[in-house]
Design a protein around this motif. Structure first.
Motif, PDB file in Angstrom:
ATOM      1  N   LEU A 149       1.064  -1.595   0.017  1.00  0.00           N
ATOM      2  CA  LEU A 149      -0.034   0.124   0.188  1.00  0.00           C
ATOM      3  C   LEU A 149       0.977   1.548   0.081  1.00  0.00           C
ATOM      4  CD1 LEU A 149      -2.972  -1.076   2.839  1.00  0.00           C
ATOM      5  CD2 LEU A 149      -2.917  -0.688   0.084  1.00  0.00           C
ATOM      6  N   ARG A 150       0.118   1.954  -0.795  1.00  0.00           N
ATOM      7  CA  ARG A 150       1.220   3.532  -1.008  1.00  0.00           C
ATOM      8  C   ARG A 150       0.999   4.550   0.139  1.00  0.00           C
ATOM      9  NH1 ARG A 150       4.324   6.936  -5.066  1.00  0.00           N
ATOM     10  NH2 ARG A 150       3.831   9.114  -4.868  1.00  0.00           N
ATOM     11  N   PRO A 151       1.615   4.992   1.163  1.00  0.00           N
ATOM     12  CA  PRO A 151       0.987   5.887   2.160  1.00  0.00           C
ATOM     13  C   PRO A 151       0.770   7.283   1.738  1.00  0.00           C
ATOM     14  CG  PRO A 151       3.144   4.966   1.785  1.00  0.00           C
ATOM     15  CD  PRO A 151       2.598   4.340   1.073  1.00  0.00           C
ATOM     16  N   ASN A 152       0.381   7.980   1.894  1.00  0.00           N
ATOM     17  CA  ASN A 152      -0.443   9.385   1.045  1.00  0.00           C
ATOM     18  C   ASN A 152      -0.182  10.721   1.855  1.00  0.00           C
ATOM     19  OD1 ASN A 152      -2.114   9.223   3.546  1.00  0.00           O
ATOM     20  ND2 ASN A 152      -4.269   8.880   1.562  1.00  0.00           N
ATOM     21  N   ASP A 153      -0.573  11.417   1.460  1.00  0.00           N
ATOM     22  CA  ASP A 153      -0.301  12.940   2.073  1.00  0.00           C
ATOM     23  C   ASP A 153      -0.755  12.920   3.722  1.00  0.00           C
ATOM     24  OD1 ASP A 153      -2.403  13.270   1.113  1.00  0.00           O
ATOM     25  OD2 ASP A 153      -2.285  15.140   0.462  1.00  0.00           O
ATOM     26  N   PHE A 154      -1.773  12.355   4.083  1.00  0.00           N
ATOM     27  CA  PHE A 154      -1.474  12.043   5.471  1.00  0.00           C
ATOM     28  C   PHE A 154      -1.734  11.401   6.674  1.00  0.00           C
ATOM     29  CE2 PHE A 154      -5.616  13.747   3.350  1.00  0.00           C
ATOM     30  CZ  PHE A 154      -5.891  15.317   4.085  1.00  0.00           C
ATOM     31  N   THR A 155      -1.210   9.978   5.278  1.00  0.00           N
ATOM     32  CA  THR A 155      -0.209   8.622   6.051  1.00  0.00           C
ATOM     33  C   THR A 155       0.907   9.122   6.935  1.00  0.00           C
ATOM     34  OG1 THR A 155      -1.482   7.775   4.342  1.00  0.00           O
ATOM     35  CG2 THR A 155       0.192   6.201   5.912  1.00  0.00           C
ATOM     36  N   PHE A 156       1.726   9.731   6.019  1.00  0.00           N
ATOM     37  CA  PHE A 156       2.764  10.587   6.108  1.00  0.00           C
ATOM     38  C   PHE A 156       3.611  11.685   7.601  1.00  0.00           C
ATOM     39  CE2 PHE A 156       4.578   8.691   1.845  1.00  0.00           C
ATOM     40  CZ  PHE A 156       5.939   8.460   2.299  1.00  0.00           C
ATOM     41  N   PRO A 157       2.268  12.347   7.496  1.00  0.00           N
ATOM     42  CA  PRO A 157       2.516  13.540   8.817  1.00  0.00           C
ATOM     43  C   PRO A 157       2.344  12.283  10.187  1.00  0.00           C
ATOM     44  CG  PRO A 157       1.288  14.743   7.340  1.00  0.00           C
ATOM     45  CD  PRO A 157       1.418  13.503   6.790  1.00  0.00           C
ATOM     46  N   SER A 158       1.425  11.153   9.771  1.00  0.00           N
ATOM     47  CA  SER A 158       0.719  10.211  11.048  1.00  0.00           C
ATOM     48  C   SER A 158       2.172   9.577  11.582  1.00  0.00           C
ATOM     49  CB  SER A 158       0.090   9.810  10.998  1.00  0.00           C
ATOM     50  OG  SER A 158      -1.312  10.315  10.545  1.00  0.00           O
ATOM     51  N   ALA A 159       3.320   8.990  10.462  1.00  0.00           N
ATOM     52  CA  ALA A 159       4.162   8.096  10.467  1.00  0.00           C
ATOM     53  C   ALA A 159       5.175   9.426  11.189  1.00  0.00           C
ATOM     54  CB  ALA A 159       4.818   8.037  10.161  1.00  0.00           C
ATOM     55  N   PHE A 160       5.648  10.388  10.705  1.00  0.00           N
ATOM     56  CA  PHE A 160       6.082  11.901  11.443  1.00  0.00           C
ATOM     57  C   PHE A 160       6.114  12.032  12.947  1.00  0.00           C
ATOM     58  CE2 PHE A 160       7.126  12.798   6.762  1.00  0.00           C
ATOM     59  CZ  PHE A 160       8.724  11.994   7.206  1.00  0.00           C
ATOM     60  N   LYS A 161       5.208  12.013  13.243  1.00  0.00           N
ATOM     61  CA  LYS A 161       4.283  12.202  14.679  1.00  0.00           C
ATOM     62  C   LYS A 161       4.719  11.292  15.531  1.00  0.00           C
ATOM     63  CE  LYS A 161       0.797  13.770  17.162  1.00  0.00           C
ATOM     64  NZ  LYS A 161       0.956  15.049  18.083  1.00  0.00           N
ATOM     65  N   ALA A 162       4.283  10.179  14.652  1.00  0.00           N
ATOM     66  CA  ALA A 162       5.075   8.773  15.855  1.00  0.00           C
ATOM     67  C   ALA A 162       6.200   9.484  15.518  1.00  0.00           C
ATOM     68  CB  ALA A 162       4.787   8.025  15.291  1.00  0.00           C
ATOM     69  N   ALA A 163       7.627   8.661  14.562  1.00  0.00           N
ATOM     70  CA  ALA A 163       9.185   8.932  14.506  1.00  0.00           C
ATOM     71  C   ALA A 163       9.121   9.814  15.723  1.00  0.00           C
ATOM     72  CB  ALA A 163       9.375   8.889  12.981  1.00  0.00           C
ATOM     73  N   ALA A 164       8.591  10.851  15.918  1.00  0.00           N
ATOM     74  CA  ALA A 164       9.330  12.097  16.911  1.00  0.00           C
ATOM     75  C   ALA A 164       9.778  10.980  18.288  1.00  0.00           C
ATOM     76  CB  ALA A 164       8.144  12.997  16.856  1.00  0.00           C
ATOM     77  N   SER A 165       8.038  10.249  18.674  1.00  0.00           N
ATOM     78  CA  SER A 165       7.931   9.796  20.573  1.00  0.00           C
ATOM     79  C   SER A 165       8.714   8.429  20.094  1.00  0.00           C
ATOM     80  CB  SER A 165       6.813   9.719  20.375  1.00  0.00           C
ATOM     81  OG  SER A 165       5.869  11.304  20.181  1.00  0.00           O
ATOM     82  N   ALA A 166       9.870   8.302  19.080  1.00  0.00           N
ATOM     83  CA  ALA A 166      10.668   7.055  18.755  1.00  0.00           C
ATOM     84  C   ALA A 166      11.837   6.967  19.889  1.00  0.00           C
ATOM     85  CB  ALA A 166      10.921   6.960  17.658  1.00  0.00           C
ATOM     86  N   PRO A 167      11.998   6.086  20.825  1.00  0.00           N
ATOM     87  CA  PRO A 167      12.351   5.955  21.798  1.00  0.00           C
ATOM     88  C   PRO A 167      13.865   6.905  20.621  1.00  0.00           C
ATOM     89  CG  PRO A 167      11.885   4.267  21.477  1.00  0.00           C
ATOM     90  CD  PRO A 167      11.700   4.590  20.531  1.00  0.00           C
ATOM     91  N   LEU A 168      15.379   7.410  21.589  1.00  0.00           N
ATOM     92  CA  LEU A 168      16.484   7.494  21.174  1.00  0.00           C
ATOM     93  C   LEU A 168      17.377   7.305  20.426  1.00  0.00           C
ATOM     94  CD1 LEU A 168      16.956   9.963  24.638  1.00  0.00           C
ATOM     95  CD2 LEU A 168      16.005  10.802  22.001  1.00  0.00           C
ATOM     96  N   ARG A 169      18.334   7.863  19.567  1.00  0.00           N
ATOM     97  CA  ARG A 169      19.035   7.606  19.136  1.00  0.00           C
ATOM     98  C   ARG A 169      18.450   6.215  18.011  1.00  0.00           C
ATOM     99  NH1 ARG A 169      21.282   6.415  23.395  1.00  0.00           N
ATOM    100  NH2 ARG A 169      22.893   7.484  24.104  1.00  0.00           N
TER     101      ARG A 169
END
Length: 650
Positions: free
Chosen positions: A69-89
């Motif tokens: 499945l191809r992520p769209n312009d709504f999927t990526f912002p949510s993925a980036f938000k999750a990545a911002a809370s990912a463990p350090l490093r």
């Protein structure tokens, strides 16, 4: 076998459960869809990211990629938000970034670009964030806001201010987020003049009707030491919310206006606001400043009833409040029951021990802090530890910590640390070494440094060195009566009455008035204030009768008045009467008359308790079988069964 739900129903269920923060139900709905779409996955990823569940969100993002499945312009912002809370490093953020480039969303899509920018700032990758920002062809106000808000959160207020002017130079118009970020930056940098000018711009542009903007203005004026202006903004608000009240309470508390801060808290409660963690923690700091133990206990009950007592900010404020009010046992209980501790919590507990001079326990908690690895000590931690060593008589430990703090913790000694060390050495009778420390300071000695030396010289009768310290204090703060009085008392204690009188005359000639010493006791919500030889209290006769009785009982038990601290050239018999009319003794007699047995008598004093009163209180605590707690301008003294918690070292 139940028939499968239609795909559009599954997608709606995933969206519903995700928004309601029901992760198990959302995952089950997604798994039940035989042909999940990008819409279903995006709903799941978005819900998980918004509710602080980065790992399920990123796992679902990887799962949809495996399905082709191809992520769209709504999927990526949510993925980036999750990545911002990912463990350090974690490298997941840059990986999502590379996918967004491959699918053509970066750097052209402003929505996706802003999300990636925010992610890099939140994960501390400032170089990558600035590079991405420079590549963005269309920088909208959201992108500029990402730069401004993250700079404020990271303690870089100047970068926020520069970004705001960059937005304006690029022709962009600020929104509410931009305005709030600018006020927060001015508050962080203490730019009062710039913030006041911006206030005028905000009014001109019509932003002053927005409650968030007004809240940020109250916060700005409070942090810039303008509590009156903060109140003016607050009073002009047509609509207030919980943040408005919290900001006003904090503005007063930050400026030492504890009574006004607590009144603001009561106003919030009367207006129907529910207590929040920030509101209660701010109000608790006012109780610590007022030494209002009964108010602090009431707020503790509010926190328990509101189920916020385990909140790290509330718990830290409770430890601080109980420590500053001398109830170190209550502070210990909260400290050890708190599941998570931050730097403030550790500092509050060590500071609580410092207030009562319990150096051994302060050092134990400090060692626990180092071993736990939860947080590194800061300059306040070391001030508290050295202070506790000073008040507890552990001169060697305190001086060794001061000597090694740069090497062990990378903390450069500040003026506060030098003042603590001068006090540490001075209390131990090492005034000459303390003077050498002052002479070797890389910065100009402050009032607190010279004041510590003067106090030590007065304590040990080092009149000549004390005169040097006093002269330095007169240069730094010529109108402070306390320094003149301390020097005069030092000469009087040494029997040098002519010099003591000369200093008093000099004070009178230049118009310096002495702040009168006083002690006070709170009983039934009324503060009873006493001054030396006070005859105005309504219970004067009863107080004098009890003091006369106690004096006879004490003398029978071996007490002899220490007339060295009757600082007048009087006959010995007159001196004995003089010391028995000190304000703290009057306050104690009142407490013994009014406060029922079993309840500790708490006395506050604006000056240091004298040696005679200290000795008398030890005798009285044993004779009447009462616990007496005195908070002078230096520390707490707990008197019980002929003993004091300070071990006669203060």
């Amino acid at each position: 076998i139940a028939p499968a739900l239609p795909p559009f129903i599954c997608a709606h269920l995933v969206n519903l459960y995700s928004k309601l923060d029901l992760p198990a139900a959302a995952a089950a709905a997604l798994a039940s869809d035989p042909h999940p779409t990008v819409v279903s996955y995006t709903a799941f990823i978005s819900g998980a990211a918004q509710h602080g569940r980065p790992l399920p969100a990123l796992s679902a993002f990887a799962g949809m990629l495996r399905l082709g499945l191809r992520p769209n312009d709504f999927t990526f912002p949510s993925a980036f938000k999750a990545a911002a809370s990912a463990p350090l490093r974690s490298t997941i953020g840059p990986q999502v970034h590379s996918l967004a480039i491959r699918f053509g969303y970066l750097p052209v899509d402003p929505f996706v670009s802003c999300a990636a920018l925010d992610m890099y700032f939140k994960t501390g990758r400032l170089k990558l964030a600035r590079h991405l920002f420079g590549e963005m062809p269309n920088r909208n106000v959201v992108a500029w806001n990402a730069v401004m808000t993250n700079a404020v959160l990271d303690g870089r207020p100047l970068e926020t201010i520069e970004a705001y002017f960059g937005l304006r130079e690029a022709g962009g118009l600020p929104n509410v987020v931009s305005v709030c970020a600018f006020f927060n930056a001015c508050a962080g940098a203490m730019y009062l003049s710039l913030g006041e000018q911006f206030h005028g711009f905000v009014v001109k542009c019509g932003f002053e009707m927005d409650v968030s903007v007004l809240n940020s203005m109250v916060d700005f004026y409070g942090k810039c030491r303008c509590a009156g202006k903060a109140r003016a903004v607050f009073d002009g608000m047509g609509v207030r919310n919980s943040v408005s009240w919290c900001s006003m309470v904090a503005a007063y508390a930050q400026n030492g206006a504890e009574e006004e801060a607590f009144a603001a808290y009561l106003g919030a409660r009367r207006s129907g606001e529910e207590p929040t963690d920030f509101m209660v923690s701010s109000a608790l700091t006012t109780c610590a400043g007022l030494l209002g133990l009964h108010l602090g206990r009431a707020l503790h009950a509010v926190a328990v009833r509101s189920c916020i007592d385990a909140n790290i900010f509330v718990a830290s404020a409770l430890v601080d409040m109980y420590g500053k009010c001398g109830c170190v046992e209550d502070a210990e209980q909260i400290f050890y029951e708190t599941p998570q501790r931050n730097l403030v919590t550790w500092n509050a507990m060590i500071g609580g021990y410092a207030h009562i001079g319990d150096a051994q326990n302060a050092l134990l908690v400090f060692d626990d802090m180092i071993r736990s690895g939860e947080t590194a000590p800061n300059y306040i931690t070391l001030v508290n530890v050295i202070t506790s060593c000073s008040r507890g008589g552990l001169t060697k430990d305190g001086y060794e910590l001061f000597e090694t703090m740069r090497e062990r913790f990378g903390i450069e000694p500040r003026t506060e640390h030098y003042a603590c060390v001068v006090d540490l050495l001075g209390r131990a009778g090492m005034e000459e070494q303390a003077y050498e420390v002052i002479q070797g300071m890389p910065m100009r000695p402050s009032i607190s440094v010279w004041g510590a030396l003067l106090g030590a010289c007065k304590m040990h009768g080092k009149t000549e060195l004390g005169r040097i310290a006093a002269e330095k204090l007169f240069e730094l703060d010529p109108q402070d009566s306390g320094n003149h009085v301390l020097l005069s008392n030092m000469f009087a204690s040494a029997g040098r009455w002519a010099e003591a009188t000369d200093i008093r005359k000099e004070m009178k000639n230049v118009g310096i008035k002495k702040d009168p010493g006083c002690s006070w006791v709170t009983w039934k919500n009324v503060v009873h204030v006493f001054r030396a030889k006070d005859t105005k209290h309504e219970m004067y006769n009863e107080i004098q009768a009890l003091l006369s009785k106690l004096r006879k009982q004490m003398q029978a038990a071996g007490y002899m008045p220490d007339t060295q601290y009757s600082l007048y050239d009087l006959e010995e018999e007159e001196k004995e009467s003089e010391v028995f009319q000190h304000s703290e003794k009057l306050a104690l007699a009142f407490g013994l008359i009014c406060i029922p047995p079993g309840v500790p008598i708490r006395i506050m004093k604006n000056l240091r308790i004298c040696v005679d009163c200290h000795r008398a209180f030890k005798f009285i605590s044993g004779i009447v079988g009462r616990e007496i707690i005195v908070r002078d301008n230096n520390r707490f003294h707990h008197f019980k069964q002929y003993q004091c918690s300070c071990g006669d070292y203060w």
